[in-house]
Design a protein around this motif. Structure first.
Motif, short mmCIF file in Angstrom:
data_model
loop_
_atom_site.label_atom_id
_atom_site.label_comp_id
_atom_site.label_asym_id
_atom_site.label_seq_id
_atom_site.Cartn_x
_atom_site.Cartn_y
_atom_site.Cartn_z
N LYS A 123 45.98 42.48 45.16
CA LYS A 123 46.14 40.91 44.56
C LYS A 123 45.11 40.66 46.48
O LYS A 123 44.59 39.75 46.71
CB LYS A 123 47.03 40.24 44.12
N ASP A 124 45.48 41.58 47.65
CA ASP A 124 45.30 41.54 48.59
C ASP A 124 44.25 42.47 48.95
O ASP A 124 43.68 42.60 50.13
CB ASP A 124 46.51 42.22 49.28
N GLY A 125 43.39 42.83 47.49
CA GLY A 125 42.52 43.53 48.05
C GLY A 125 41.12 42.97 47.95
O GLY A 125 39.73 43.35 48.25
N ILE A 126 41.09 41.61 47.57
CA ILE A 126 39.74 40.73 48.01
C ILE A 126 39.53 40.03 49.49
O ILE A 126 40.26 38.92 49.46
CB ILE A 126 39.27 39.95 47.00
N ALA A 127 38.34 40.06 49.50
CA ALA A 127 38.13 39.14 51.09
C ALA A 127 37.60 37.89 50.70
O ALA A 127 38.11 36.90 51.26
CB ALA A 127 36.80 39.85 51.91
N GLY A 128 37.17 38.18 49.79
CA GLY A 128 36.25 36.78 49.21
C GLY A 128 35.44 36.98 47.80
O GLY A 128 35.42 37.44 47.25
N VAL A 129 35.66 35.31 47.07
CA VAL A 129 34.39 35.71 45.93
C VAL A 129 33.78 34.11 45.64
O VAL A 129 33.72 33.66 46.13
CB VAL A 129 35.64 35.05 44.67
N TYR A 130 32.41 35.01 45.38
CA TYR A 130 31.06 34.43 45.32
C TYR A 130 31.75 34.03 43.18
O TYR A 130 31.48 35.26 42.59
CB TYR A 130 29.84 35.41 45.15
N ALA A 131 31.51 32.77 43.49
CA ALA A 131 31.53 32.40 41.70
C ALA A 131 30.52 31.18 41.74
O ALA A 131 30.40 30.08 42.87
CB ALA A 131 32.97 31.13 41.78
N ALA A 132 29.58 31.87 40.82
CA ALA A 132 27.92 30.51 40.73
C ALA A 132 28.40 29.53 40.68
O ALA A 132 27.66 28.76 41.19
CB ALA A 132 27.45 31.13 39.75
N ASN A 133 29.73 28.34 39.86
CA ASN A 133 29.83 26.58 40.38
C ASN A 133 30.95 27.34 40.18
O ASN A 133 31.87 27.69 39.66
CB ASN A 133 29.28 26.29 38.85
N ASP A 134 31.31 25.15 40.26
CA ASP A 134 32.90 25.19 40.59
C ASP A 134 33.65 24.96 39.05
O ASP A 134 34.89 25.52 38.79
CB ASP A 134 32.43 23.37 40.19
N GLY A 135 33.52 25.35 37.47
CA GLY A 135 34.23 25.52 36.31
C GLY A 135 34.67 26.97 36.52
O GLY A 135 35.80 27.12 36.67
N MET A 136 33.33 28.08 37.24
CA MET A 136 34.03 29.00 37.67
C MET A 136 35.06 29.12 38.48
O MET A 136 36.45 30.26 37.88
CB MET A 136 33.29 30.14 36.97
N ALA A 137 34.36 29.00 39.39
CA ALA A 137 35.35 29.04 40.60
C ALA A 137 37.12 28.72 39.57
O ALA A 137 37.75 28.67 41.14
CB ALA A 137 35.30 27.58 41.61
N GLY A 138 37.15 27.25 39.50
CA GLY A 138 38.23 26.88 39.06
C GLY A 138 39.26 28.15 38.20
O GLY A 138 40.52 28.22 38.81
N GLY A 139 38.39 28.82 37.86
CA GLY A 139 38.75 29.83 36.57
C GLY A 139 39.62 30.91 37.39
O GLY A 139 40.42 31.43 37.69
N VAL A 140 38.54 31.01 38.79
CA VAL A 140 38.83 32.26 38.94
C VAL A 140 40.01 32.55 40.25
O VAL A 140 40.75 32.88 40.35
CB VAL A 140 37.62 32.22 40.12
N ILE A 141 40.18 30.80 40.62
CA ILE A 141 41.48 29.96 41.40
C ILE A 141 42.71 30.74 40.84
O ILE A 141 43.81 30.93 41.19
CB ILE A 141 41.09 28.70 41.69
N LYS A 142 42.53 29.97 39.69
CA LYS A 142 44.00 29.94 38.13
C LYS A 142 44.44 31.37 38.18
O LYS A 142 45.71 31.86 38.06
CB LYS A 142 43.26 30.25 36.68
N ALA A 143 43.35 32.55 37.85
CA ALA A 143 44.01 33.54 38.51
C ALA A 143 44.70 34.60 39.31
O ALA A 143 44.99 35.05 39.06
CB ALA A 143 42.38 34.55 37.67
N LEU A 144 44.17 33.59 40.59
CA LEU A 144 44.46 34.41 42.09
C LEU A 144 45.63 33.86 42.29
O LEU A 144 46.33 34.45 42.22
CB LEU A 144 43.44 34.07 43.24
N LYS A 145 46.36 32.77 41.55
CA LYS A 145 47.38 32.38 41.67
C LYS A 145 48.23 32.90 40.68
O LYS A 145 49.57 33.15 40.69
CB LYS A 145 47.48 30.62 41.40
N ALA A 146 47.93 32.56 39.47
CA ALA A 146 48.87 33.79 38.81
C ALA A 146 48.91 35.25 39.36
O ALA A 146 49.97 35.73 38.53
CB ALA A 146 47.91 33.70 37.12
N ALA A 147 48.08 35.95 39.68
CA ALA A 147 48.65 37.27 39.97
C ALA A 147 49.47 37.05 41.54
O ALA A 147 49.70 37.98 41.93
CB ALA A 147 46.89 37.81 40.42
N GLY A 148 49.62 35.58 42.28
CA GLY A 148 50.86 36.00 43.22
C GLY A 148 50.22 35.58 44.43
O GLY A 148 50.68 35.88 45.38
N VAL A 149 48.48 35.81 44.21
CA VAL A 149 47.83 35.55 45.82
C VAL A 149 48.08 34.40 46.31
O VAL A 149 48.28 33.05 45.67
CB VAL A 149 46.55 35.58 45.75
#
Length: 368
Positions: A227-253
């Motif tokens: 969870k601390d090994g990711i410097a950044g995320v290229y998400a191709a659109n906003d809907g997927m960005a929301g999913g990415v952020i949800k996963a990061l939060k669920a992992a305790g980031v």
């Protein structure tokens, strides 16, 4: 720069012709008679509902512009495939059977729809690829400069990471659907900026552009990288960005890495205000949709000079070369550009963005 120069040249040509009154001309100057009058039907096939832009912006803008161009005699027949290529094939066949005059097609699967595009052509119905470059004998293509979209995303992500990040910085790429040719172009553009400057530690093609699939893929990336090994995320659109952020939060980031997006959806703009998402790509849907409506109407009415003026760009698909096209420009949307993009263009009001939950964050960036 080449692509920008082409698009600017097209806009300049259009304005010059309009200034001379040429855009109201029809035909080639020798036989200037439209093939259809104002009583036309434009078929509009949009690909999915997960991205709110299609129902909220594209459809009503096309409908409004067609009415304006035809003195309210023309109409739009609309169908949304809800991410089903099979459903879209049926919808296109229905429009052929219903004898619409011209079709604007935003393909779910650019390859799978090619046979139906051929059927439309054989029936004498022009097909204009809208937003995504469909295969088959299309008559024109209207979209944004998709590689430039990826370049803007990649470049802005690097800016967010800062000069100190370096090639060892691990980035996760959450690309779009493998059946969407735009997704490949976004990815190519992003990689042209990111390669050699960061490490692409994990990369996913996201089926159907679905946020829940992006969330699941991101969970896999977090499990692999930590969870601390990711410097950044290229998400191709906003809907997927929301999913990415949800996963990061669920992992305790707790300190979210910069996450890109695209489409300037309202929830994404609010996430940018709040600091959860770093950026989106603002694409002027009014420009794209209005241009598509103009091209559709001029094509079916036989206004060749106007059609040519609107389609000065050229693109290739796997099945056709030198397709007459219009590529609309894009810009990065960050905290500092919200007011000059989506607010200035009337996409959202400040009240739309700065609801009670975001009032303090809006005030902090001077959005009021």
């Amino acid at each position: 720069m080449r692509r920008i120069a082409i698009a600017v040249a097209a806009s300049t040509m259009t304005l010059s012709l309009a200034g001379c009154g040429v855009l109201n001309a029809t035909g080639d100057g020798a036989s200037a008679s439209p093939t259809k009058g104002n009583d036309i039907t434009v078929g509009l096939l949009l690909p999915e509902k997960a991205n709110t832009r299609y129902n909220k912006f594209d459809y009503p803008i096309v409908e409004r512009k067609v009415a304006e161009l035809t003195k309210k005699h023309g109409k739009v027949e609309y169908a949304n495939a809800d991410a089903s290529a099979t459903r879209q094939v049926r919808q296109l066949q229905d429009m052929i059977d219903g004898k619409v005059d011209v079709i604007l097609l935003d393909a779910v699967d650019a390859h799978a729809i090619a046979g139906e595009v051929r059927k439309a052509k054989d029936a004498g119905i022009p097909v204009i690829a809208y937003d995504r470059l469909a295969e088959g004998p299309i008559d024109a293509y209207v979209s944004f400069d998709n590689e430039l979209v990826g370049e803007v995303q990649g470049r802005t992500l690097l800016e967010a990471l800062g000069a100190g990040a370096g090639p060892s910085a691990k980035v996760v790429m959450m690309n779009g659907s493998p059946t969407d040719p735009n997704a490949r172009q976004f990815k190519q553009g992003a990689l042209s900026e990111l390669n050699g400057k960061v490490t692409i530690a994990q990369s996913f093609d996201t089926t159907g552009w679905k946020p829940e699939n992006a969330e699941a893929n991101m969970a896999k990336a977090i499990a692999a990288l930590g969870k601390d090994g990711i410097a950044g995320v290229y998400a191709a659109n906003d809907g997927m960005a929301g999913g990415v952020i949800k996963a990061l939060k669920a992992a305790g980031v707790t300190e979210l890495p910069p996450v890109t997006g695209q489409d300037a959806e309202l929830p994404a703009v609010q996430r940018i205000v709040d600091g959860e998402q770093y950026m989106s790509v603002y694409k002027s849907y009014p420009d794209e949709a209005e241009t598509a409506a103009q091209i559709a109407v001029t094509k079916v009415q036989g206004k060749d000079i106007q059609f040519d003026a609107l389609t000065q760009d050229r693109v290739d698909s796997p099945t056709a070369k030198d397709i007459p096209s219009k590529l609309v420009q894009v810009s990065a949307l960050t905290k500092g550009t919200i007011k000059d993009t989506v607010v200035a263009d009337g996409i959202y009001s400040v009240d739309d963005i700065c609801t009670a939950k975001y009032k303090a964050a809006c005030a902090a960036i001077g959005l009021k």
